[in-house]
Design a protein around this motif. Structure first.
Motif, PDB file in Angstrom:
ATOM      1  N   LEU A 224     -11.224 -73.595 101.804  1.00 12.84           N
ATOM      2  CA  LEU A 224     -10.525 -73.463 100.527  1.00 12.84           C
ATOM      3  C   LEU A 224      -9.023 -73.304 100.742  1.00 12.84           C
ATOM      4  CD1 LEU A 224     -11.241 -73.332  97.478  1.00 12.84           C
ATOM      5  CD2 LEU A 224     -11.134 -70.845  97.682  1.00 12.84           C
ATOM      6  N   SER A 225      -8.634 -72.573 101.779  1.00  8.05           N
ATOM      7  CA  SER A 225      -7.213 -72.385 102.082  1.00  8.05           C
ATOM      8  C   SER A 225      -6.572 -73.673 102.562  1.00  8.05           C
ATOM      9  CB  SER A 225      -7.050 -71.289 103.144  1.00  8.05           C
ATOM     10  OG  SER A 225      -7.523 -70.051 102.670  1.00  8.05           O
ATOM     11  N   VAL A 226      -7.319 -74.482 103.307  1.00 10.87           N
ATOM     12  CA  VAL A 226      -6.822 -75.807 103.704  1.00 10.87           C
ATOM     13  C   VAL A 226      -6.416 -76.591 102.465  1.00 10.87           C
ATOM     14  CG1 VAL A 226      -7.540 -78.055 104.600  1.00 10.87           C
ATOM     15  CG2 VAL A 226      -8.052 -75.983 105.895  1.00 10.87           C
ATOM     16  N   PHE A 227      -7.252 -76.537 101.444  1.00 12.48           N
ATOM     17  CA  PHE A 227      -6.968 -77.296 100.220  1.00 12.48           C
ATOM     18  C   PHE A 227      -5.738 -76.767  99.486  1.00 12.48           C
ATOM     19  CE2 PHE A 227      -7.288 -77.714  95.627  1.00 12.48           C
ATOM     20  CZ  PHE A 227      -7.336 -79.096  95.500  1.00 12.48           C
ATOM     21  N   TRP A 228      -5.738 -75.475  99.150  1.00  8.21           N
ATOM     22  CA  TRP A 228      -4.695 -74.955  98.278  1.00  8.21           C
ATOM     23  C   TRP A 228      -3.339 -74.861  98.976  1.00  8.21           C
ATOM     24  CZ3 TRP A 228      -4.922 -75.347  93.382  1.00  8.21           C
ATOM     25  CH2 TRP A 228      -6.144 -75.250  92.712  1.00  8.21           C
ATOM     26  N   THR A 229      -3.328 -74.726 100.303  1.00  6.87           N
ATOM     27  CA  THR A 229      -2.057 -74.689 101.022  1.00  6.87           C
ATOM     28  C   THR A 229      -1.370 -76.049 101.003  1.00  6.87           C
ATOM     29  OG1 THR A 229      -2.825 -72.921 102.478  1.00  6.87           O
ATOM     30  CG2 THR A 229      -0.965 -74.227 103.255  1.00  6.87           C
ATOM     31  N   THR A 230      -2.147 -77.112 101.117  1.00  3.20           N
ATOM     32  CA  THR A 230      -1.573 -78.458 101.217  1.00  3.20           C
ATOM     33  C   THR A 230      -1.471 -79.165  99.874  1.00  3.20           C
ATOM     34  OG1 THR A 230      -3.776 -79.374 101.686  1.00  3.20           O
ATOM     35  CG2 THR A 230      -2.411 -78.742 103.568  1.00  3.20           C
ATOM     36  N   PHE A 231      -2.187 -78.662  98.885  1.00  4.09           N
ATOM     37  CA  PHE A 231      -2.243 -79.353  97.598  1.00  4.09           C
ATOM     38  C   PHE A 231      -0.867 -79.460  96.941  1.00  4.09           C
ATOM     39  CE2 PHE A 231      -2.935 -79.121  92.938  1.00  4.09           C
ATOM     40  CZ  PHE A 231      -3.553 -80.344  92.764  1.00  4.09           C
ATOM     41  N   ALA A 353      -1.773 -76.760 107.189  1.00  2.81           N
ATOM     42  CA  ALA A 353      -0.367 -77.165 107.296  1.00  2.81           C
ATOM     43  C   ALA A 353      -0.172 -78.136 108.454  1.00  2.81           C
ATOM     44  CB  ALA A 353       0.510 -75.923 107.486  1.00  2.81           C
ATOM     45  N   TYR A 354      -0.855 -77.890 109.568  1.00  2.84           N
ATOM     46  CA  TYR A 354      -0.750 -78.787 110.728  1.00  2.84           C
ATOM     47  C   TYR A 354      -1.341 -80.159 110.409  1.00  2.84           C
ATOM     48  CZ  TYR A 354      -1.272 -80.574 115.484  1.00  2.84           C
ATOM     49  OH  TYR A 354      -1.208 -81.349 116.618  1.00  2.84           O
ATOM     50  N   ALA A 355      -2.525 -80.162 109.770  1.00  2.74           N
ATOM     51  CA  ALA A 355      -3.173 -81.429 109.429  1.00  2.74           C
ATOM     52  C   ALA A 355      -2.317 -82.233 108.457  1.00  2.74           C
ATOM     53  CB  ALA A 355      -4.560 -81.163 108.832  1.00  2.74           C
ATOM     54  N   TRP A 361      -2.971 -86.433 103.794  1.00  2.00           N
ATOM     55  CA  TRP A 361      -4.067 -85.930 102.961  1.00  2.00           C
ATOM     56  C   TRP A 361      -5.439 -86.309 103.507  1.00  2.00           C
ATOM     57  CZ3 TRP A 361      -4.685 -82.184  99.782  1.00  2.00           C
ATOM     58  CH2 TRP A 361      -5.830 -82.137  98.979  1.00  2.00           C
ATOM     59  N   GLN A 362      -5.574 -87.474 104.075  1.00  3.70           N
ATOM     60  CA  GLN A 362      -6.873 -87.851 104.629  1.00  3.70           C
ATOM     61  C   GLN A 362      -7.246 -86.954 105.805  1.00  3.70           C
ATOM     62  OE1 GLN A 362      -6.610 -92.128 105.325  1.00  3.70           O
ATOM     63  NE2 GLN A 362      -7.670 -92.506 103.395  1.00  3.70           N
ATOM     64  N   GLY A 363      -6.260 -86.584 106.624  1.00  3.81           N
ATOM     65  CA  GLY A 363      -6.521 -85.649 107.704  1.00  3.81           C
ATOM     66  C   GLY A 363      -6.935 -84.283 107.179  1.00  3.81           C
ATOM     67  N   VAL A 364      -6.293 -83.855 106.088  1.00  2.00           N
ATOM     68  CA  VAL A 364      -6.654 -82.589 105.441  1.00  2.00           C
ATOM     69  C   VAL A 364      -8.093 -82.641 104.943  1.00  2.00           C
ATOM     70  CG1 VAL A 364      -6.220 -81.159 103.404  1.00  2.00           C
ATOM     71  CG2 VAL A 364      -4.303 -81.951 104.811  1.00  2.00           C
ATOM     72  N   SER A 365      -8.470 -83.747 104.317  1.00  2.00           N
ATOM     73  CA  SER A 365      -9.819 -83.888 103.762  1.00  2.00           C
ATOM     74  C   SER A 365     -10.881 -83.894 104.858  1.00  2.00           C
ATOM     75  CB  SER A 365      -9.917 -85.177 102.937  1.00  2.00           C
ATOM     76  OG  SER A 365      -8.991 -85.167 101.863  1.00  2.00           O
ATOM     77  N   ILE A 366     -10.615 -84.572 105.950  1.00  4.01           N
ATOM     78  CA  ILE A 366     -11.561 -84.588 107.070  1.00  4.01           C
ATOM     79  C   ILE A 366     -11.712 -83.187 107.656  1.00  4.01           C
ATOM     80  CG2 ILE A 366     -11.953 -85.451 109.409  1.00  4.01           C
ATOM     81  CD1 ILE A 366     -10.645 -88.081 108.519  1.00  4.01           C
ATOM     82  N   LEU A 367     -10.593 -82.473 107.774  1.00  3.72           N
ATOM     83  CA  LEU A 367     -10.639 -81.104 108.274  1.00  3.72           C
ATOM     84  C   LEU A 367     -11.508 -80.231 107.367  1.00  3.72           C
ATOM     85  CD1 LEU A 367      -9.687 -78.797 110.133  1.00  3.72           C
ATOM     86  CD2 LEU A 367      -7.644 -78.595 108.662  1.00  3.72           C
TER      87      LEU A 367
END
Length: 392
Positions: A224-231, A353-355, A361-367
């Motif tokens: 969830l943090s991966v999503f909201w940090t990068t969104f 943030a790294y992804a 965004w695709q890297g974020v989604s895969i993560l």
């Protein structure tokens, strides 16, 4: 529901949980404004939410266990004093370094809602415990998601510092209300503070179902943090939307949060394993949607609803599981769970943030998908050893 827990007190704790926990998330829609003002990279500014989440984890470790030893009213007095000072410091921070320090203590003092969850578990009977926890969690989740809407709007029109100033006033008013309305609970633990903290390790070592719940929760919140940090970066870079639009997407997450009471009732009826599998599948589906629809507003809205709903199902199921055991130490048990939960969140913030910086965004989604899949893997690997059932 127990006769010791009235609906008015229950909903007061629900609302208070949402208002306090919101302090953790006001910064997320405002990160781009902070980047511009301080002249730093997006990766560097991610240390602000990272420090907030780490502070929250430390607050869980050192403040929440006191609920088994010290009166809740005394804890509230200390906690709100630190919270107000931290919010003021954030609003006047002249450097990123000072903002990061202030954010740590905002997170540290905002662990307070995690005293309310064990409290309602203690005051509720077995038949209504899931519903009561669900109501408090509904308020907490709406606070998490609604905070992004509010801070996005205030940041857009008045600047990011105004959000922390407004939060200061709000916390002062809430403190006055809780002092008059919240029932006083006197815990039974008579040992020292150091022995209280040491006993946390005992529950961690001797309760495999607690360790597994903390691992599941940490992984879920990492995603969830991966999503909201990068969104917010996606909104700024690909849609050219300001913080108010990015924060407004929290409204879609609130749709999922409103189902917390239903999820709580489901936990009173169905076995835990089925609920865990159901929640994990929701999380995985949400990341698949976000991967293919990340650059469309409809796809993002649908993804937000499902990812927050999946996290809610997982979180409530975990808490109903851990609170069904060790009633004399619910605050310490909750400490173990929530420390793991927010350490996962901090890790997700860093990895997200790294992804984003290296893979988009695709890297974020895969993560996010891989993190969600790992929840299912650890469940099947470790579940036979913990024997999770409806009552465990």
């Amino acid at each position: 529901m127990s006769k010791n827990l009235s609906n008015s007190v229950l909903y007061l704790m629900s609302i208070s949980s949402g208002l306090v926990v919101a302090n953790l998330y006001y910064n997320q829609p405002l990160l781009h404004q902070m980047v511009v003002e301080f002249g730093v990279s997006e990766s560097a500014i991610s240390n602000v939410p990272l420090a907030t989440q780490l502070g929250y984890a430390f607050g869980l470790l050192f403040i929440v266990p006191l609920g088994d030893k010290v009166s809740n009213k005394k804890i509230i007095q200390f906690d709100f004093a630190l919270m107000v000072l931290s919010l003021i410091a954030a609003s006047v921070s002249s450097t990123l370094y000072l903002l990061i320090i202030s954010s740590f203590f905002i997170g540290f003092s905002s662990a307070l809602p995690q005293l309310f969850v064990p409290m309602v578990a203690q005051l509720s009977d077995d038949k209504g415990r899931g519903r009561a926890i669900g109501i408090v969690m509904s308020g907490l989740l709406i606070g998490i998601l609604g905070s992004r809407v509010l801070s996005g709007l205030i940041g857009k029109w008045f600047g990011w510092r105004s959000m922390f100033s407004a939060a200061t006033v709000l916390m002062v008013l809430l403190f006055i209300l809780l002092q008059y309305k919240l029932p006083k609970i006197k815990p039974n633990y008579k040992g020292s503070y150091s022995s209280l903290l040491k006993s946390i390790g005992h529950y961690f070592k001797t309760e495999p179902s607690l360790r597994l719940a903390a691992l599941r929760g940490g992984l879920g919140f990492a995603g969830l943090s991966v999503f909201w940090t990068t969104f917010v970066f996606l909104m700024e870079d690909h849609f050219n939307y300001d913080s108010d639009i990015a924060g407004a997407f929290g409204v879609f997450g609130i749709v999922g949060a409103l189902g917390a009471t239903v999820v709580g009732k489901m936990n009173d009826k169905y076995d835990r394993k089925s609920m865990i599998i159901f929640s994990t599948l929701l999380l995985m589906i949400s990341w698949v949607i976000l991967f293919f629809s990340g650059y469309t507003l409809i796809g993002l809205a649908l993804g937000v609803i499902i990812v927050d709903l999946g996290m809610q199902v997982l979180h409530i199921t975990n808490q109903v599981t851990i609170f069904s055991r060790n009633p004399e130490a619910r605050n310490r048990v909750n400490t173990v769970y929530m420390v793991g939960f927010f350490i996962g969140g901090a890790l997700g913030t860093f990895l997200g943030a790294y992804a984003w910086q290296h893979y988009g965004w695709q890297g974020v989604s895969i993560l996010g998908l891989l993190i969600s899949l790992s929840i299912l893997i650890v469940q099947f690997v470790f579940e036979p050893k913990t024997k999770i059932t409806k009552k465990d």
